[in-house]
Write a protein that holds these residues in place. Structure first.
Motif, PDB file in Angstrom:
ATOM      1  N   ARG A 113      41.281  36.866  28.861  1.00 34.85           N
ATOM      2  CA  ARG A 113      40.899  38.162  29.435  1.00 34.85           C
ATOM      3  C   ARG A 113      42.131  38.878  29.976  1.00 34.85           C
ATOM      4  O   ARG A 113      42.842  38.354  30.819  1.00 34.85           O
ATOM      5  N   ALA A 119      40.333  45.341  42.778  1.00 34.45           N
ATOM      6  CA  ALA A 119      39.490  44.521  41.909  1.00 34.45           C
ATOM      7  C   ALA A 119      40.340  43.764  40.889  1.00 34.45           C
ATOM      8  O   ALA A 119      40.075  42.600  40.576  1.00 34.45           O
ATOM      9  N   VAL A 139      43.455  42.687  41.219  1.00 34.41           N
ATOM     10  CA  VAL A 139      44.164  41.574  41.854  1.00 34.41           C
ATOM     11  C   VAL A 139      43.197  40.452  42.225  1.00 34.41           C
ATOM     12  O   VAL A 139      43.480  39.271  41.998  1.00 34.41           O
ATOM     13  N   GLU A 140      42.031  40.812  42.756  1.00 34.77           N
ATOM     14  CA  GLU A 140      41.049  39.778  43.090  1.00 34.77           C
ATOM     15  C   GLU A 140      40.631  39.011  41.829  1.00 34.77           C
ATOM     16  O   GLU A 140      40.383  37.811  41.874  1.00 34.77           O
ATOM     17  N   ALA A 141      40.556  39.736  40.715  1.00 38.97           N
ATOM     18  CA  ALA A 141      40.172  39.082  39.465  1.00 38.97           C
ATOM     19  C   ALA A 141      41.260  38.113  38.990  1.00 38.97           C
ATOM     20  O   ALA A 141      40.965  37.060  38.421  1.00 38.97           O
ATOM     21  N   GLY A 196      43.114  36.556  41.107  1.00 41.95           N
ATOM     22  CA  GLY A 196      43.027  35.488  42.110  1.00 41.95           C
ATOM     23  C   GLY A 196      41.919  34.509  41.795  1.00 41.95           C
ATOM     24  O   GLY A 196      42.098  33.293  41.951  1.00 41.95           O
ATOM     25  N   ASN A 197      40.768  35.011  41.346  1.00 40.97           N
ATOM     26  CA  ASN A 197      39.654  34.084  41.126  1.00 40.97           C
ATOM     27  C   ASN A 197      39.541  33.650  39.664  1.00 40.97           C
ATOM     28  O   ASN A 197      38.612  32.939  39.305  1.00 40.97           O
ATOM     29  N   GLY A 198      40.488  34.070  38.844  1.00 41.73           N
ATOM     30  CA  GLY A 198      40.530  33.564  37.481  1.00 41.73           C
ATOM     31  C   GLY A 198      39.669  34.315  36.489  1.00 41.73           C
ATOM     32  O   GLY A 198      39.522  33.875  35.354  1.00 41.73           O
ATOM     33  N   SER A 199      39.088  35.469  36.882  1.00 44.93           N
ATOM     34  CA  SER A 199      38.292  36.187  35.885  1.00 44.93           C
ATOM     35  C   SER A 199      39.189  37.065  35.005  1.00 44.93           C
ATOM     36  O   SER A 199      38.731  37.659  34.045  1.00 44.93           O
ATOM     37  N   VAL A 245      32.832  41.271  43.618  1.00 44.54           N
ATOM     38  CA  VAL A 245      33.865  40.982  42.618  1.00 44.54           C
ATOM     39  C   VAL A 245      34.640  39.719  43.009  1.00 44.54           C
ATOM     40  O   VAL A 245      35.026  38.918  42.159  1.00 44.54           O
ATOM     41  N   LEU A 302      34.971  40.284  37.723  1.00 37.79           N
ATOM     42  CA  LEU A 302      34.697  41.640  37.285  1.00 37.79           C
ATOM     43  C   LEU A 302      33.521  41.657  36.336  1.00 37.79           C
ATOM     44  O   LEU A 302      33.229  40.675  35.685  1.00 37.79           O
ATOM     45  N   ILE A 343      32.344  33.665  35.860  1.00 34.00           N
ATOM     46  CA  ILE A 343      32.903  32.619  36.707  1.00 34.00           C
ATOM     47  C   ILE A 343      32.079  32.571  37.984  1.00 34.00           C
ATOM     48  O   ILE A 343      31.333  33.488  38.284  1.00 34.00           O
ATOM     49  N   ALA A 377      33.496  31.738  41.543  1.00 36.73           N
ATOM     50  CA  ALA A 377      34.681  31.278  42.259  1.00 36.73           C
ATOM     51  C   ALA A 377      34.338  30.996  43.717  1.00 36.73           C
ATOM     52  O   ALA A 377      34.698  31.749  44.610  1.00 36.73           O
ATOM     53  N   HIS A 418      37.421  30.114  45.982  1.00 40.00           N
ATOM     54  CA  HIS A 418      38.222  31.325  46.139  1.00 40.00           C
ATOM     55  C   HIS A 418      37.546  32.299  47.110  1.00 40.00           C
ATOM     56  O   HIS A 418      38.189  32.912  47.962  1.00 40.00           O
ATOM     57  N   PHE A 466      44.574  45.342  50.757  1.00 43.87           N
ATOM     58  CA  PHE A 466      44.348  43.927  51.075  1.00 43.87           C
ATOM     59  C   PHE A 466      44.485  43.621  52.562  1.00 43.87           C
ATOM     60  O   PHE A 466      44.786  42.505  52.930  1.00 43.87           O
TER      61      PHE A 466
END
Lengths: 288, 465
Positions: free
Chosen positions: A36, A78, A80-82, A84-87, B87, B92, B239, B241, B244, B428
Motif C-alpha cells: 500500500r 492520517a 502519518v498515522e497510517a 505508524g499503524n502499518g496500513s 484511522v 485508512l 488492519i 492496530a 498502536h 500531532f
C-alpha cells in the motif's frame, strides 16, 4: 405488522450465524500481498486522479513483483498515522510531515526528486496590489496553505521572521488547507497575499486554473529540502531496496508517463541528516 | 453590489454543467458503494449496540445513569473528530468511517430509543413484568412492538443522517463520495463537484423514499440487514492496530494547553458561538419567507411542493459540504462557516416552519377568512401568531444543533475551537488535541443542557423530529 415477527427473528438468527461464519474466514489474504503506497493529497485525491496514476502503479508493480494499491489520504495526519499503524507501507511526504513522522514512528527516507533538494516557496499577490517586498505585507490579510505544509506554511513563515516580521502580530493570516485554495484566495482578493508551493502554482498557471494576468510573485524563499518518499519503520529491507531502485532507475523519455505523474525529471537517494535545518526551524516555530 | 452579484453568478456558473460523462460516472461507482456501505454497516452496528442500551435505560437496569452519561458524552464529540481517531485504530479507508458512524449513532439510537421506550404505554409493560418476564422478553414482546412506528420513523431519519454523515467522515479519508468531493474541490474541479452533489441529493432522497415505504411495511427494514452485513464484510478493517492505538491514545494524556492557548480559549469559543448564532440567524431569515410559500394551506399545492424540493436539496447537503465549497469559492473564516450552517439550516427550518404553519388549527383561520380578509392579513394575523411557539422551538433546536455543527465546520477552516482542534491534531500535538476535544465536548453539552432548560421554561417541551 406483528405477523412479521417470527420471520424477523429467524432472519436475525440466520444473519448472526452468517456473520460468525464469515468472520472465521481467512481475513487478510489480499492485504498481505499488495503493497500500500500513500500519496499526500496536495495534488488532488479523487477516484479519477488515482486512475490517472495507473502508469505509476503498473510501473511499481512490475518493478516490485507485487500488487500495488495507491491510496491518497485527505490529510497529512492520517497519512502519518497510517504509516505508524502499518496500513501504509510507503508514502510520499512533505518535508515537515517527514520530520514529524520520523520522530514519531521512525519512518525511513528513501528517495526524492532532484528538484526536492532545491525547493522554493512563492509569495504571491494580485498584479495591481501595492505589495512588492516582504515588508509590504505588514497589516495585510495573508493566506498560508495547510498548517502541516512545508512550502505552504513552515518556510514562508520562517522567511517572514527572518525579514523581521512577526506574523502573529504584524498581519492577520489564515490557513486555507491546501495550495490551490491559497492561489484562489489571492486571485479573488479574499486575501492580499499568500504563500504557495512553486510546483503547484506553476501547474495551475499552465493548466489555466489561474488567471495569469491577475497574479504576480513578489518574493521567492531561499531553497530548502522538501518532499521525500519513505518506508514505514518495520517494512522488509528487500521491499525498501526494490522500491528505491524503482525510482532511481526512472529515466526520460522511456518513463516519461510515470515521471510526469510524479512531476519530476529524475530521482536521487534521500538522507535524514539533511533535514536538520528543517527540524531546527520547525522547533523554533513550535511546530515540532 | 452589482459587481458582487455578477461574481456570484459567475461562481455558480463555474459549477455547470455537471460532469456526467460515462467515464466519470463509472469511476464513481466505487465511492458510491463505499458511501452506502459505510452508512449501512455503521447503522447496523449502531442498532445492534444501541437497542440493548436503550432497553437498559428504559427498564432502569443497574448502571443506566452511567450509560446515559456516556452516551451523551459520545454524542458531544463531532463525528469528524471520531473519524480521524478511528484511522488510528483501523487504518485508512471505509472501515474508519464505519467505526466513527457506529460509535456516534449507537449513542444516538441508545439515547433516543431509550426516551421512546420510556414513554411507552406503562400498563401492558406492567402486566408483562408481573408475569416475571426478563428484560429481554419485556423488550421483545412489550417495548419494541408498542413503539414500533416511532422506532421506524426515527430509525429511517437516523439512517438518512448517517448517509449524510458518511459523506462527512469520507472527507477525512474514510473514502467514498466525501473523499471524492474534497478532492474535486482541492483541484478546483467544480463540474465534478456538482456531479457529486447531485449523487448526494439523490442518495438522501432514496433513503427518504425508503423510509416512507418502510413505515407502511416495516418488514422492508429487514432488507437493510443483508446490505449492512455485506458492507461490513467488504469494508472490514484491513488492519486492527490495537497496540498502536493504545500507545497513540496514551500520548493524548494528560490533556494540556500552553498558557497562551488557554488565554485564547474565550476568543475561540466566542468565534464558534458566533458561527452557530450567525448560521441560525441566516437560516431563519432565509427559511421564514420561503416557508410561507411552502405551506399548502397558504399557497397552491404545486408552488408549495416546488419550494419544498428546494428545502430537500438544502437539507441533503451537510453543513460541512457547504463549508468545503464556500471556503474554496467565497473565502475562509467564520463568515464562510456561518453561511455554510445557514444554507443547510434554511433547508431544515424551511421544512419545519412550513409544517408548523400547516398544523395550525383551522377554526381561527376560517373565522379570519370569513371576515373577507385577504391572504396576507390572514397569514400575518392568523397563521403567524398561531404557529409562533413551534417556530421558536424549531429555531432554538437548530441553534443547539448548530453549536455542534460550528465545531465541525471549524475543522475545515471556519475558525473557532474546531479549527484549533484540527490544527493541534494535524501537528500531532495530541495532548492539546484532547484538551480541545474536552472543551468542545463541554461547549456542546452545555448548549444541550441550556436548550433543554430553556424549552422547559417556555413550556414548549416537545420533540421536533
Amino acid at each position: 405488522m406483528f405477523s412479521s415477527r417470527p420471520i424477523s427473528r429467524r432472519c436475525v438468527l440466520a444473519s448472526g450465524a452468517a456473520l460468525v461464519a464469515l468472520s472465521a474466514l481467512p481475513r487478510r489474504a489480499r492485504a498481505a500481498t499488495a503493497l500500500r503506497v500513500g500519496m499526500i493529497p496536495d495534488a488532488g485525491a479523487t477516484q479519477i486522479s488515482i486512475d490517472q496514476k495507473k502508469p505509476l502503479r503498473d510501473y511499481l508493480a512490475a518493478k516490485l513483483g507485487r500488487d500495488v494499491d495507491l491510496v491518497i489520504p485527505t490529510n497529512y495526519n492520517a497519512t502519518v498515522e497510517a504509516l505508524g499503524n502499518g496500513s501504509l507501507d510507503f508514502a510520499y511526504l512533505g518535508g515537515l510531515t517527514y520530520v514529524k513522522a520520523h520522530a514519531q514512528y521512525g519512518v525511513v527516507p528513501l528517495v526524492q526528486r532532484t528538484s526536492d533538494r532545491e525547493f522554493h516557496s512563492l509569495f504571491i499577490t494580485q498584479t495591481a496590489a501595492p505589495i512588492n517586498a516582504l515588508k509590504d505585507i505588514r497589516g495585510k490579510k495573508f493566506a498560508f496553505g495547510d498548517i502541516n505544509s512545508t512550502s505552504g506554511h513552515l518556510m514562508p513563515f520562517y522567511a517572514m521572521t527572518q525579514a523581521g516580521i512577526d506574523p502573529d502580530k504584524d498581519l492577520s493570516y489564515r490557513y486555507t488547507g491546501n495550495h490551490p485554495a491559497t492561489a484562489k484566495a489571492v486571485e479573488s482578493g479574499a486575501v492580499d497575499a499568500g504563500a504557495i508551493d512553486e510546483s503547484v502554482y506553476r501547474a495551475m498557471l499552465d493548466g489555466g486554473q489561474l488567471d495569469k494576468s491577475k497574479m504576480r510573485i513578489f518574493f521567492t524563499t531561499p531553497p530548502f529540502l522538501d518532499y521525500v518518499w519513505v518506508a514505514r519503520k518495520d517494512s522488509a529491507p528487500a521491499d525498501r531496496t526494490a522500491f528505491a531502485g524503482a525510482f532511481l532507475s526512472l529515466h526520460a523519455p522511456g518513463d516519461a508517463a510515470v515521471l510526469e505523474i510524479l512531476r519530476g525529471t529524475s530521482f536521487v537517494r534521500a538522507n535524514d541528516g539533511e533535514y536538520d535545518l528543517l527540524r531546527t526551524i520547525a522547533t523554533k516555530l513550535k511546530l515540532l | 453590489m452589482i459587481d458582487a452579484f455578477t461574481n456570484l453568478l459567475r461562481l455558480v456558473g463555474s459549477f455547470f454543467p455537471p460532469d456526467l460523462s460515462a467515464a466519470y460516472l463509472r469511476a464513481l461507482l466505487v465511492p458510491i458503494a463505499q458511501t452506502i456501505g459505510m452508512a449501512a454497516a455503521g447503522m447496523l452496528i449502531a442498532f445492534v449496540l444501541g437497542v440493548p442500551l436503550a432497553v437498559a435505560i428504559a427498564t432502569r437496569a443497574p448502571g443506566h445513569r452511567l450509560i446515559v452519561a456516556v452516551l451523551s458524552a459520545l454524542r458531544a464529540i463531532p463525528d469528524l473528530t471520531l473519524a480521524i481517531l478511528a484511522v488510528v485504530v483501523v487504518g485508512l479507508g471505509p472501515a474508519a468511517g464505519i467505526v466513527a458512524l457506529a460509535l456516534f449513532y449507537s449513542a444516538m439510537v441508545g439515547r433516543v430509543y431509550g426516551d421512546l421506550f420510556a414513554a411507552a404505554d406503562a400498563a401492558p409493560l406492567e402486566a408483562l413484568r408481573a408475569t416475571g418476564a426478563s428484560r429481554i422478553a419485556i423488550a421483545v414482546y412489550g417495548l419494541i412492538p408498542l413503539t414500533l412506528p416511532d422506532l421506524l420513523t426515527f430509525g429511517t431519519y437516523a439512517f438518512e443522517c448517517a448517509m449524510r454523515a458518511s459523506i462527512i467522515v469520507g472527507a477525512v479519508g474514510g473514502g467514498g463520495i466525501g473523499t471524492e468531493l474534497a478532492g474535486t474541490l482541492s483541484t478546483l474541479d467544480f463540474h465534478r463537484t456538482l456531479t457529486l452533489l447531485i449523487v448526494l441529493v439523490a442518495l438522501v432522497a432514496a433513503v427518504d423514499a425508503f423510509g416512507m415505504l418502510a413505515r407502511r411495511d416495516p418488514r422492508l427494514v429487514l432488507l437493510l440487514l443483508p446490505l449492512g452485513l455485506i458492507s461490513l464484510w467488504l469494508y472490514r478493517p484491513q488492519i486492527f492496530a490495537f497496540a498502536h492505538a493504545v500507545h497513540t491514545f496514551a500520548t493524548m494524556f494528560p490533556p494540556h494547553l500552553r498558557a497562551s492557548q488557554i488565554a485564547s480559549l474565550p476568543l475561540l469559543i466566542a468565534q464558534t458561538l458566533a458561527i452557530a448564532v450567525g448560521g441560525t440567524v441566516i437560516g431563519a431569515l432565509l427559511a421564514f419567507p420561503a416557508s410561507l410559500v411552502a405551506a399548502r394551506r397558504i399557497v397552491p399545492f404545486a408552488v408549495a411542493v416546488a419550494v419544498r424540493r428546494v428545502f430537500d436539496v438544502a437539507r441533503a447537503i451537510p453543513e460541512l459540504v457547504f463549508g468545503l465549497i464556500l471556503i474554496v469559492t467565497v473565502g475562509i473564516g467564520p463568515l464562510a462557516g456561518a453561511l455554510a450552517l445557514g444554507l443547510h439550516s434554511a433547508g431544515v427550518l424551511g421544512k419545519l416552519y412550513a409544517e408548523s404553519l400547516e398544523n395550525v388549527p383551522a377554526a381561527p383561520i376560517d373565522a379570519l377568512a370569513a371576515t373577507g380578509a385577504r391572504r396576507l392579513p390572514i397569514v400575518a394575523f392568523g397563521f403567524l401568531p398561531l404557529a409562533l411557539g413551534p417556530l421558536v422551538v424549531h429555531t432554538l433546536f437548530r441553534l443547539e444543533w448548530n453549536v455542534r455543527a460550528a465545531t465541525v465546520v471549524g475543522l475545515i477552516g471556519a475558525g473557532g475551537i474546531g479549527q484549533a482542534l484540527y490544527q493541534a491534531q494535524q501537528l500531532f500535538f495530541y495532548q492539546q488535541m484532547l484538551a480541545y476535544v474536552l472543551v468542545t465536548w463541554g461547549l456542546v453539552a452545555l448548549s444541550d443542557w441550556f436548550g433543554e432548560r430553556l424549552r422547559l421554561r417556555l413550556g414548549w417541551n416537545f420533540v421536533a423530529a
